[in-house]
Write a protein that holds these residues in place. Structure first.
Motif, PDB file in Angstrom:
ATOM      1  N   THR A   3       0.820  -1.221   0.000  1.00 52.31           N
ATOM      2  CA  THR A   3       0.000   0.000   0.000  1.00 52.31           C
ATOM      3  C   THR A   3       0.850   1.266   0.000  1.00 52.31           C
ATOM      4  N   LEU A   4       1.923   1.300   0.801  1.00 56.20           N
ATOM      5  CA  LEU A   4       2.772   2.482   0.859  1.00 56.20           C
ATOM      6  C   LEU A   4       3.376   2.775  -0.509  1.00 56.20           C
ATOM      7  N   ASP A   7       0.660   4.164  -2.766  1.00 55.21           N
ATOM      8  CA  ASP A   7       0.331   5.539  -2.414  1.00 55.21           C
ATOM      9  C   ASP A   7       1.398   6.512  -2.898  1.00 55.21           C
ATOM     10  N   LEU A   8       2.676   6.161  -2.679  1.00 51.44           N
ATOM     11  CA  LEU A   8       3.756   7.033  -3.120  1.00 51.44           C
ATOM     12  C   LEU A   8       3.801   7.134  -4.636  1.00 51.44           C
ATOM     13  N   PRO A  14      -2.676   8.532   2.460  1.00 52.77           N
ATOM     14  CA  PRO A  14      -1.998   9.416   3.414  1.00 52.77           C
ATOM     15  C   PRO A  14      -0.506   9.578   3.143  1.00 52.77           C
ATOM     16  N   TRP A  15       0.045   8.752   2.251  1.00 51.96           N
ATOM     17  CA  TRP A  15       1.477   8.808   2.007  1.00 51.96           C
ATOM     18  C   TRP A  15       1.844   9.546   0.726  1.00 51.96           C
ATOM     19  N   ASP A  16       0.892  10.288   0.158  1.00 51.91           N
ATOM     20  CA  ASP A  16       1.269  11.112  -0.989  1.00 51.91           C
ATOM     21  C   ASP A  16       2.058  12.321  -0.479  1.00 51.91           C
ATOM     22  N   GLY A  19       0.279  14.422   2.074  1.00 52.47           N
ATOM     23  CA  GLY A  19       0.143  13.703   3.338  1.00 52.47           C
ATOM     24  C   GLY A  19       1.428  13.689   4.140  1.00 52.47           C
ATOM     25  N   VAL A  20       2.544  13.452   3.474  1.00 56.45           N
ATOM     26  CA  VAL A  20       3.839  13.434   4.150  1.00 56.45           C
ATOM     27  C   VAL A  20       4.192  14.835   4.649  1.00 56.45           C
TER      28      VAL A  20
END
Length: 161
Positions: A3-4, A7-8, A14-16, A19-20
């Motif tokens: 998932t991470l 997302d990246l 939340p890890w875009d 989000g970061v």
């Protein structure tokens, strides 16, 4: 792909980038809020409870030793992250950035630092320093409350958006 990584790679979740940056802004502005909170709630009261020459000497020392690379990175970093998020993030991030830039940078530069410089120019134990100290405690702490509220408000906005 986990998932991470998704997302990246896709800019979602939340890890875009936003989000970061939001997480980093929340942590940095939260750390600054905690420092200001401590001064508003007990540090200045403790310094006011000792003889003026001790309070003046201690505050002068604090004002000198707080200027470290780590503190400056967190203090300035929160503002820089806020400005980036004001451009990249949702509108509450612009409000958070404004709170931090005006309520922390603005107040610090216009109020607290000039008073710190005036205090630093005085000699602890003199009548002049003792006379200045009482007013300094009231003014400095009142404006520090503003910085506490502003940095806490910025932190809350970063966390909830």
């Amino acid at each position: 792909m986990d998932t991470l990584a998704v997302d990246l790679a896709t800019g979602g979740g939340p890890w875009d980038a936003v989000g970061v940056l939001s997480a980093a802004a929340a942590v940095s502005s939260g750390l600054v809020a905690g420092i200001f909170f401590a001064f508003s709630v007990f540090v200045m009261r403790a310094l006011g409870a000792v003889p003026p020459e001790s309070g003046v000497a201690a505050m002068r020392s604090i004002n000198r030793v707080i200027i470290t690379p780590l503190f400056i990175a967190v203090f300035l970093g929160a503002g820089a992250l806020g400005v980036a998020l004001a451009v990249l993030g949702p509108w509450p991030h612009a409000v958070a950035a404004a709170l931090y830039v005006v309520g922390v940078f603005g107040v610090t530069g216009a109020r607290n630092v000039p008073w710190n410089n005036e205090l630093d120019a005085l000699t602890p134990g003199t009548a002049e320093a003792a006379a200045y100290w009482a007013g300094y405690l009231r003014r400095w702490t009142a404006w520090n409350h503003v910085r506490t509220v502003a940095s806490t408000g910025a932190t809350v906005l970063y966390v909830i958006t």
